[in-house]
Scaffold this active site. Structure first.
Site, PDB file in Angstrom:
ATOM      1  N   TYR A  59       0.861  -1.187   0.000  1.00  0.00           N
ATOM      2  CA  TYR A  59       0.000   0.000   0.000  1.00  0.00           C
ATOM      3  C   TYR A  59       0.902   1.243   0.000  1.00  0.00           C
ATOM      4  CZ  TYR A  59      -3.332  -3.481   1.791  1.00  0.00           C
ATOM      5  OH  TYR A  59      -4.089  -4.618   1.990  1.00  0.00           O
ATOM      6  N   SER A 157      -2.464 -14.794   3.283  1.00  0.00           N
ATOM      7  CA  SER A 157      -3.546 -14.068   2.627  1.00  0.00           C
ATOM      8  C   SER A 157      -3.633 -14.483   1.164  1.00  0.00           C
ATOM      9  CB  SER A 157      -3.267 -12.565   2.736  1.00  0.00           C
ATOM     10  OG  SER A 157      -4.268 -11.828   2.088  1.00  0.00           O
ATOM     11  N   PRO A 207     -14.845  -5.902   2.864  1.00  0.00           N
ATOM     12  CA  PRO A 207     -16.140  -6.252   3.471  1.00  0.00           C
ATOM     13  C   PRO A 207     -17.293  -5.376   3.015  1.00  0.00           C
ATOM     14  CG  PRO A 207     -14.754  -5.108   5.063  1.00  0.00           C
ATOM     15  CD  PRO A 207     -13.884  -5.410   3.867  1.00  0.00           C
TER      16      PRO A 207
END
Ligand code: NAP
Length: 310
Positions: A59, A157, A207
């Site tokens: 990121y 992940s 989400p």
């Protein structure tokens, strides 16, 4: 009331509402990010009792970890926070590859410790599987780092069920982070049953489906970031998705909450999902998402939401 849950078999205790920080300094993911606003998001989270902060090397790259590290340091609350980060991406001559080799993972942890300005990482994930490294060997490297005290728990992940089984052959995996939301529920077929059975905490990413599951969009909404090309936001699919989200509106109004709170609360009713990490672009969204903790869903509401998104 203090909300705290244990993440599977790890020793990590967190507020079930964490914070995803890919929009904090994630300049390679979102255009025109304001770093000060990003830092305010993290400040707000810490001030409001959110203690589970999710970042990653990629990121920025690097910038999200650096900004999270700065705010954590200034807060003076490092010990009460659970910092999760991830690595696997490697840049060679302008190309990006994935590397899960023990050497690369160990170097990545050392570099992340510096950027985060901390002596230990609470949860370190292999961000994506590479093609070459046996997964138990990669996780074995993380076990060494755990024994050395550089990391406190082990995550993977974006692993398939086969990769997860291999990675967890010695029972070392504490947390799996995978894409899961009401529109994308494949994890229910294999990953969620496996994590539930093996006491692994499943942390769903994406989400809110980038805000689509908050009910704030309509057919005229325009997007200039990753949503522009995301399949959920295209043509007829997008329209159908909006209709499903609208079905949640009456239920949310009835409970005097917002659609986002219903959605986030629903995830927390799933086996092995103890905590979630919605992202936020501003401090207001962070505070808002915490209202999820006040939502109690009845079994009939849980089933209704389930059916709308089957
Ligand atoms: P997300 O949580 O589904 O969506 C977050 C976005 O929804 C925010 O940036 C904000 O965007 C909007 N939003 C949040 N709260 C809101 C509210 N209360 N009301 C209205 N809008 C709201 O997506 P995500 O941030 O991509 O995913 C969450 C985290 O998962 C990331 O930050 C990252 O830490 C992690 N992640 C991990 C992986 C991986 O490979 N492991 C991949 C992706 C993400 P706008 O204001 O722009 O609408």
């Amino acid at each position: 009331m203090v909300h705290s849950v244990k993440l599977g078999k790890s020793n990590l205790n967190v507020n079930p509402i964490g914070l995803g920080t890919n929009a904090v300094g994630g300049h390679n993911l979102y255009p025109n990010l304001d770093e000060e606003q990003g830092k305010d998001v993290v400040r707000q989270a810490i001030e409001s009792g959110v203690n589970f902060l999710d970042t990653a090397f990629i990121y920025g790259p690097e910038r999200s970890e650096e900004l999270v590290g700065e705010v954590v340091k200034e807060s003076g609350k490092r010990d009460g926070l659970v910092i999760a980060t991830k690595a696997a991406h490697k840049f060679i001559n302008g190309d990006t590859t994935l590397d899960n080799s023990p050497k690369f993972l160990k170097e990545s942890v050392d570099r992340a410790l510096k950027r985060l300005q901390t002596d230990y990482i609470d949860l370190f994930y292999i961000h994506f599987p590479d093609d070459d490294t046996p997964k138990a060997e990669a996780v074995g490297a993380l076990k060494d780092l755990k024994d050395e005290g550089k990391i406190r728990s082990i995550g993977v992940s974006n692993f398939s069920i086969e990769q997860l089984e291999e990675a967890n052959q010695d029972g070392y995996v504490d947390v799996l982070q995978s894409e899961y939301n009401l529109f994308k529920r494949q994890a229910e077929e294999d990953l969620l049953p496996y994590t539930a059975e093996n006491n692994i905490s499943f942390v769903p990413y994406f989400p809110l489906a980038s805000g689509l599951l908050t009910g704030k969009y309509n057919e005229n909404s325009k997007f200039n970031d990753l949503r522009k090309d995301h399949p959920l936001f295209q043509g007829e699919t997008y329209k159908e998705n909006l209709k499903k989200v609208e079905k949640l509106r009456a239920m949310a109004e009835n409970k005097e909450v917002e659609i986002a709170h219903l959605v986030l609360a629903w995830y927390l009713t799933r086996d092995s999902i103890y905590a979630i990490i919605p992202g936020a672009k501003n401090a207001e969204q962070v505070k808002n998402n915490l209202k999820t903790l006040d939502v109690n869903l009845t079994q009939s509401e849980i089933d209704q939401i389930d059916q709308i998104f089957q």
